[in-house]
Design a protein around this motif. Structure first.
Motif, short mmCIF file in Angstrom:
data_model
loop_
_atom_site.label_atom_id
_atom_site.label_comp_id
_atom_site.label_asym_id
_atom_site.label_seq_id
_atom_site.Cartn_x
_atom_site.Cartn_y
_atom_site.Cartn_z
N SER A 482 30.05 2.57 -22.61
CA SER A 482 29.85 3.72 -23.28
C SER A 482 29.46 4.94 -22.60
O SER A 482 29.99 6.18 -22.86
CB SER A 482 28.81 3.47 -24.32
OG SER A 482 28.42 4.78 -25.20
N ALA A 483 28.32 4.58 -21.69
CA ALA A 483 27.93 5.49 -20.63
C ALA A 483 29.17 6.15 -19.97
O ALA A 483 29.28 7.40 -19.64
CB ALA A 483 26.71 5.13 -19.95
N LEU A 484 29.95 4.87 -19.33
CA LEU A 484 30.86 5.36 -18.39
C LEU A 484 32.05 6.09 -19.14
O LEU A 484 32.58 7.16 -18.68
CB LEU A 484 31.51 3.91 -18.02
CG LEU A 484 30.77 3.39 -16.96
CD1 LEU A 484 31.55 1.83 -16.58
CD2 LEU A 484 30.99 4.18 -15.54
N LYS A 485 32.08 5.82 -20.31
CA LYS A 485 33.34 6.36 -21.24
C LYS A 485 32.72 7.59 -21.49
O LYS A 485 33.67 8.78 -21.52
CB LYS A 485 33.40 5.63 -22.63
CG LYS A 485 34.56 6.26 -23.59
CD LYS A 485 34.15 5.90 -25.13
CE LYS A 485 33.09 6.66 -25.64
NZ LYS A 485 32.75 6.43 -27.18
N SER A 486 31.39 7.95 -21.73
CA SER A 486 30.96 9.44 -22.03
C SER A 486 31.34 10.41 -20.84
O SER A 486 31.77 11.41 -20.97
CB SER A 486 29.57 9.41 -22.38
OG SER A 486 29.32 8.64 -23.42
N GLN A 487 30.99 9.79 -19.61
CA GLN A 487 30.76 10.35 -18.27
C GLN A 487 32.50 10.66 -18.10
O GLN A 487 32.78 11.81 -17.80
CB GLN A 487 30.38 9.28 -17.35
CG GLN A 487 30.39 10.18 -15.86
CD GLN A 487 29.38 11.42 -15.66
OE1 GLN A 487 28.30 11.34 -16.59
NE2 GLN A 487 30.03 12.61 -15.39
N PHE A 488 33.25 9.50 -18.36
CA PHE A 488 34.81 9.81 -18.20
C PHE A 488 35.31 10.87 -19.08
O PHE A 488 35.98 11.91 -18.42
CB PHE A 488 35.57 8.38 -18.51
CG PHE A 488 36.63 8.69 -18.38
CD1 PHE A 488 37.46 8.75 -17.32
CD2 PHE A 488 37.61 8.68 -19.53
CE1 PHE A 488 38.91 8.87 -17.22
CE2 PHE A 488 38.96 8.76 -19.51
CZ PHE A 488 39.71 8.75 -18.49
N LEU A 489 34.68 11.01 -20.29
CA LEU A 489 35.32 12.13 -21.15
C LEU A 489 34.72 13.22 -20.81
O LEU A 489 35.61 14.42 -20.74
CB LEU A 489 34.83 11.61 -22.56
CG LEU A 489 35.61 10.33 -23.26
CD1 LEU A 489 34.96 10.01 -24.49
CD2 LEU A 489 37.03 10.57 -23.34
N ALA A 490 33.57 13.33 -20.38
CA ALA A 490 33.24 14.61 -19.82
C ALA A 490 33.84 15.13 -18.78
O ALA A 490 34.24 16.31 -18.51
CB ALA A 490 31.36 14.57 -19.43
N ASN A 491 34.00 14.33 -17.70
CA ASN A 491 34.87 14.57 -16.72
C ASN A 491 36.19 14.98 -17.00
O ASN A 491 36.66 16.13 -16.48
CB ASN A 491 34.98 13.44 -15.67
CG ASN A 491 33.54 13.28 -14.76
OD1 ASN A 491 32.78 14.08 -14.85
ND2 ASN A 491 33.37 12.04 -14.38
N MET A 492 36.79 14.15 -17.79
CA MET A 492 38.39 14.70 -18.37
C MET A 492 38.15 15.63 -19.16
O MET A 492 39.26 16.73 -18.81
CB MET A 492 38.64 13.38 -19.15
CG MET A 492 38.96 12.08 -18.42
SD MET A 492 39.93 12.23 -16.87
CE MET A 492 41.76 12.82 -17.65
N SER A 493 37.38 16.23 -19.88
CA SER A 493 37.39 17.18 -20.54
C SER A 493 37.44 18.53 -19.66
O SER A 493 38.07 19.21 -19.81
CB SER A 493 36.06 17.25 -21.68
OG SER A 493 35.08 17.34 -21.09
N HIS A 494 36.58 18.32 -18.60
CA HIS A 494 36.56 19.38 -17.61
C HIS A 494 37.65 19.56 -16.92
O HIS A 494 38.39 20.55 -16.89
CB HIS A 494 35.31 18.93 -16.63
CG HIS A 494 35.24 19.93 -15.39
ND1 HIS A 494 35.60 19.48 -14.16
CD2 HIS A 494 34.89 21.19 -15.29
CE1 HIS A 494 35.38 20.80 -13.35
NE2 HIS A 494 35.13 21.84 -14.02
N GLU A 495 38.42 18.23 -16.32
CA GLU A 495 39.68 18.41 -15.85
C GLU A 495 40.74 18.89 -16.72
O GLU A 495 41.44 19.53 -16.02
CB GLU A 495 39.92 16.99 -15.39
CG GLU A 495 38.85 16.38 -14.18
CD GLU A 495 38.85 17.31 -13.18
OE1 GLU A 495 39.70 17.88 -12.86
OE2 GLU A 495 37.64 17.39 -12.68
N PHE A 496 40.56 18.59 -17.99
CA PHE A 496 41.38 19.22 -18.90
C PHE A 496 41.51 20.62 -18.97
O PHE A 496 42.35 21.39 -19.05
CB PHE A 496 41.32 18.54 -20.28
CG PHE A 496 41.75 17.17 -20.50
CD1 PHE A 496 42.79 16.66 -19.67
CD2 PHE A 496 40.87 16.19 -21.53
CE1 PHE A 496 43.44 15.37 -19.98
CE2 PHE A 496 41.45 14.97 -21.59
CZ PHE A 496 42.56 14.41 -20.74
#
Lengths: 713, 146
Positions: A482-496
């Motif tokens: 979940s933490a990874l997912k959150s981190q990933f999503l945070a990163n992805m949203s930035h990248e998006f």
């Protein structure tokens, strides 16, 4: 001889006779008298030499008592034995006859005459006779000379014999007296040597003879102390009364006890009195008493009696103790056996007797059981006796003789050791093990069941623990994921957003005519690019919000703010949509609506979401925004109600779940991520509030946010 | 370079060229004099030699990040008075705080439309206490049409 007598005149002769008589009167010694007499005989009658022989009382010989005119000591030592019957001297003595012996000239003549100091000379033998006719002669007078004897000699002999007889008689009397005195003194010494008092009393009780010991008890001189004299008086009285009563009651020897006082120290003395009556024809009757001191004996006897008495008491006590012990032992339900050091049974209580003694009228089988029990027990005791153990606990397989059933017992044996460390007894208590064994069996079963249960529980527990562990690991993994997912999503949203930022920016610039004027068609197309870009941005932002909430990176910024202002802000932000929707938006706020202490940004986000949802799902009618103060729990309710499509009751819970839109079909009518209400619910929770829905399909929905008026910072 | 134009000068620091050029173009379009930097070191050099009136600082930068660059600019007397507007695509918690600590005067989250960025810059410039040199050009802000 005749000539000599003739030579004296009658007067001279008479005077000589008077002298002789006087000499005899004044003399009492035999030798003295004899010597004078023989001297007188030579001087007056001219008869010499002469020799006088006497027979002492009880002797069988004649001894020389005096000699005259015979030389040497031979005459004075001459002895004529009376046992020599052949001697002419003995014959003369026995026959009381005169005898004459001529002078001897030949050996034959010498042989016929006795050997005397006269040797071969002629001599006369004149017997000396006592006055009494029947008496034997008591001596001989030997006179030397061959001539006839003068007539005067008869007078002389008679007188001389009489004198000698008198002297002898006196001597004999004196001798008797001396002897008696010696015997008496010996007797006194003897009785004085006896430590027991001995006394002789007359019939009146007067003391006649007493030994030294008796004197100290019964006599006291005037010089002695009053106490001693008193004691002596009392002793005399006690003795007299004892003797008088004795004398009257009994004859002969008698024994009785006599209590006297010791005059020396006043202490009591106990005597045994032996008294005997003596009859003396001369002295009359008397009583001889011997007192034997039995004080010590009495004391010893009393002590013995006392000891015996104590012994009896001790014995009685011991018996009582023993009885009590027996009572106790008998009252114990468990068999008790006491054995001595040799292993022999010395005591057993009633329960033990049932096991080890053969009862009256016992069957053969019963006897055998008892014998078997006895053998088992004896073997146990023997083992105990040879071992060094003070205590021993063992099991013995006995048999109940009455029932013939096995009787397992636990035997607890203890040694009783005397003060000297000597084994005196072994006490054994037998305890019926049947109940214990039964219990043990039940316990084993129970334990088995319990163990099984425990095993199962353990298995189940370990299974659960295993499951828990798995779950825990899964939870950790999930959390990590979940933490990874959150981190990933945070990163992805930035990248998006980085490219989206450029896209939206340039679109905006084109629409603003930065690059020159656009025709209407291009503007319309660019507007579509812009609106889709914005939508994409909303989706990205929502995903980012969820991520931030889940990652715990959504801090609260609590402040005090006015609700009406906030509502106006929300409304103005959505104004373009409101304008397009052509719905009537009403805001109902009470005048006293209080300020809220909460995170303004988050409350605004929730209201924006709720209002935009209503706008999205309401095609006609109205939307009402209202606020209500709940004074009871200090909360405020902010509601957005619409006249939209509504939500079925079964779906009402689902709408708050992540990524949930009721229409999941690819051709769904409404856009959106489906994260909006989920975010609202999470935000409300963060603010200690809640969000709920009331809805009816086709009639509309009302979403209500309830918040504490004063939220915690 | 010593003779500055009357237009307020903005230093746009961003490593992403599309974004940097977009903002630069729009700022120039809106009447600003724009200079650009692609990383923190460049930003320090540009700030030193170009004397911008305001700096638009992206925080995620290569070579030297925006926080460090901001700290250095604020530590240097020559550049300390220049307002810095932080610009970041990271909206996560802590970013804002970090930017403020580093000395940023304002904070803008990407995505940000060019017109919104211009509005923010104008707001910061008007709020900033004008220095004597800046007073000279304060009246010459070009009004955009956005």
């Amino acid at each position: 001889m005749g000539q000599a007598a003739a030579a004296l005149g009658d007067d001279q002769l008479l005077a000589a006779k008077v002298r002789l008589l006087e000499a005899f009167v004044s003399r009492s010694d035999i030798t003295d008298c004899t010597q004078y007499a023989l001297q007188w005989l030579a001087e007056v009658l001219g008869l010499s030499p002469s020799l006088c022989l006497l027979r002492p009382e009880g002797e069988e010989a004649l001894f020389t008592v005096g000699a005259h005119g015979l030389p040497g000591t031979a005459a004075s030592r001459f002895i004529a034995s009376l046992e020599d019957w052949s001697s002419p001297l003995v014959t003369a003595f026995s026959n009381r006859e005169h005898a004459f012996f001529r002078s001897a000239h030949t050996a034959a003549e010498r042989k016929r005459r006795p050997s005397t100091p006269f040797e071969d000379s002629a001599f006369h033998v004149v017997p000396l006779l006592a006055a009494e006719l029947h008496h034997d002669a008591f001596g001989l007078l030997l006179i030397g000379g061959g001539g006839a004897l003068p007539s005067e000699l008869r007078w002389f002999t008679a007188l001389f014999a009489q004198k000698l007889a008198q002297v002898l008689r006196q001597q004999a009397l004196m001798e008797g007296d001396r002897k008696q005195g010696r015997e008496r003194s010996l007797l006194y010494n003897i009785i004085n040597a006896v430590t027991d008092p001995i006394l002789l009393t007359d019939t009146e009780g007067r003391l006649l003879i007493a030994n030294q010991r008796a004197l100290t008890l019964f006599t006291a001189s005037e010089e002695e102390s009053e106490g001693r004299r008193g004691a002596v008086r009392m002793n005399n009285m006690l003795l007299s009364s004892a003797l008088s009563s004795k004398a009257i009651e009994e004859t002969g020897a008698a024994r009785r006890e006599l209590l006297l006082v010791n005059p020396a120290d006043g202490s009591d003395l106990v005597f045994e009195l032996l008294s005997a009556i003596t009859d003396d024809p001369r002295q009359g009757s008397g009583v001889v008493s011997i007192l034997r001191n039995v004080t010590d004996l009495r004391r010893a006897s009393e002590e013995i009696e006392e000891n015996y008495r104590r012994l009896r008491i001790a014995e009685v006590q011991a018996r009582a103790e023993s009885d009590r012990l027996n009572l106790i032992i008998d009252s114990v339900a468990d068999p008790i056996v006491v054995t001595d050091a040799s292993g022999a049974t010395s005591l057993m209580n009633e329960p033990a007797e049932r096991l080890f003694t053969v009862p009256v009228r016992a069957s053969a089988l019963e006897q055998r059981w008892v014998q078997a029990n006895d053998a088992h027990f004896s073997s146990f005791i023997a083992g105990m006796l040879v071992s060094a153990d003070q205590r021993r606990v063992g099991e013995i397989a006995l048999i109940d003789p009455k029932l013939g059933e096995p009787l397992p017992v636990e035997a607890i044996a203890g040694k009783i050791v005397s003060d000297h460390g000597e084994l005196t007894a072994v006490v054994t208590i037998l305890h019926d093990r049947r109940e214990a064994l039964e219990k043990g069996k039940l316990y084993e079963q129970l334990k088995g069941a319990s163990d099984e249960l425990e095993r199962r529980i353990q298995a189940a527990t370990s299974d659960i623990a295993h499951q828990n562990e798995l779950l825990r690991r899964q939870a950790i993994e999930l959390e990590q994921a979940s933490a990874l997912k959150s981190q990933f999503l945070a990163n992805m949203s930035h990248e998006f957003r980085t490219p989206l930022n450029a896209m939206l920016g340039y679109t905006s610039m084109l629409l603003q005519g930065v690059a020159g004027p656009l025709d209407s068609s291009a503007k319309r197309h660019l507007s579509r690019v812009e609106s889709n870009g914005r939508h994409l941005l909303t989706i990205i932002n929502e995903i980012l919000d969820i991520s931030r909430i889940e990652a715990g990176r959504m801090p609260l910024q609590v402040s005090r703010f006015d609700v009406p202002e906030l509502v106006a802000e929300v409304r103005s932000e959505l104004e373009p949509i409101i304008m397009r929707s052509k719905l009537a938006i009403t805001v109902h706020l009470p005048k006293d609506v209080p300020q809220l202490v909460s995170d303004r940004q988050k409350v605004k986000q929730i209201l924006l979401n709720l209002l935009s949802n209503s706008l999205k799902f309401t095609h006609q009618g109205r939307i009402t925004v209202s606020a209500t103060r709940n004074a009871r729990d200090r909360t405020m309710s902010l509601s957005v109600s619409d006249t939209g499509i509504g939500i079925a009751p079964s779906d009402q819970a689902k709408i708050f779940e992540d990524f949930r839109q009721l229409d999941n079909s690819p051709t769904r009518a409404y856009g959106g991520t489906g994260l909006g209400l989920s975010i609202c619910r999470r935000l409300a929770q963060m603010l200690d509030g809640s969000i709920s829905v009331q809805s009816q399909v086709g009639k509309g929905s009302m979403f209500t946010l309830v918040l504490p008026i004063r939220g915690r910072k | 370079m010593k003779v500055k134009s009357e237009r307020p000068r903005v230093l746009v620091v961003d490593d992403y060229p599309d974004a940097r050029e977009m903002y630069a173009e729009y700022l120039q379009y809106s009447g600003f004099d724009v200079i650009e930097a692609g990383n923190g070191i460049e930003a320090l050099e540009r700030a030193a030699d170009s004397a911008p009136d305001i700096i638009l600082m992206d925080l995620s930068l290569p070579v030297m990040d925006g926080w460090e660059a901001t700290r250095r600019l604020k530590a240097d007397k020559a550049t300390a008075d220049i307002p810095i507007v932080a610009l970041t695509g990271h909206a996560l918690a802590g970013i804002l705080e970090g930017a403020k600590n580093a000395g940023c005067d304002a904070f803008i989250t990407k995505p940000c439309l060019p017109e919104d960025l211009v509005k923010e810059i104008q707001k910061v410039l008007s709020a900033a206490t004008p220095s004597t040199t800046r007073t000279r050009r304060s009246g010459k802000y070009a009004k955009t049409n956005g």
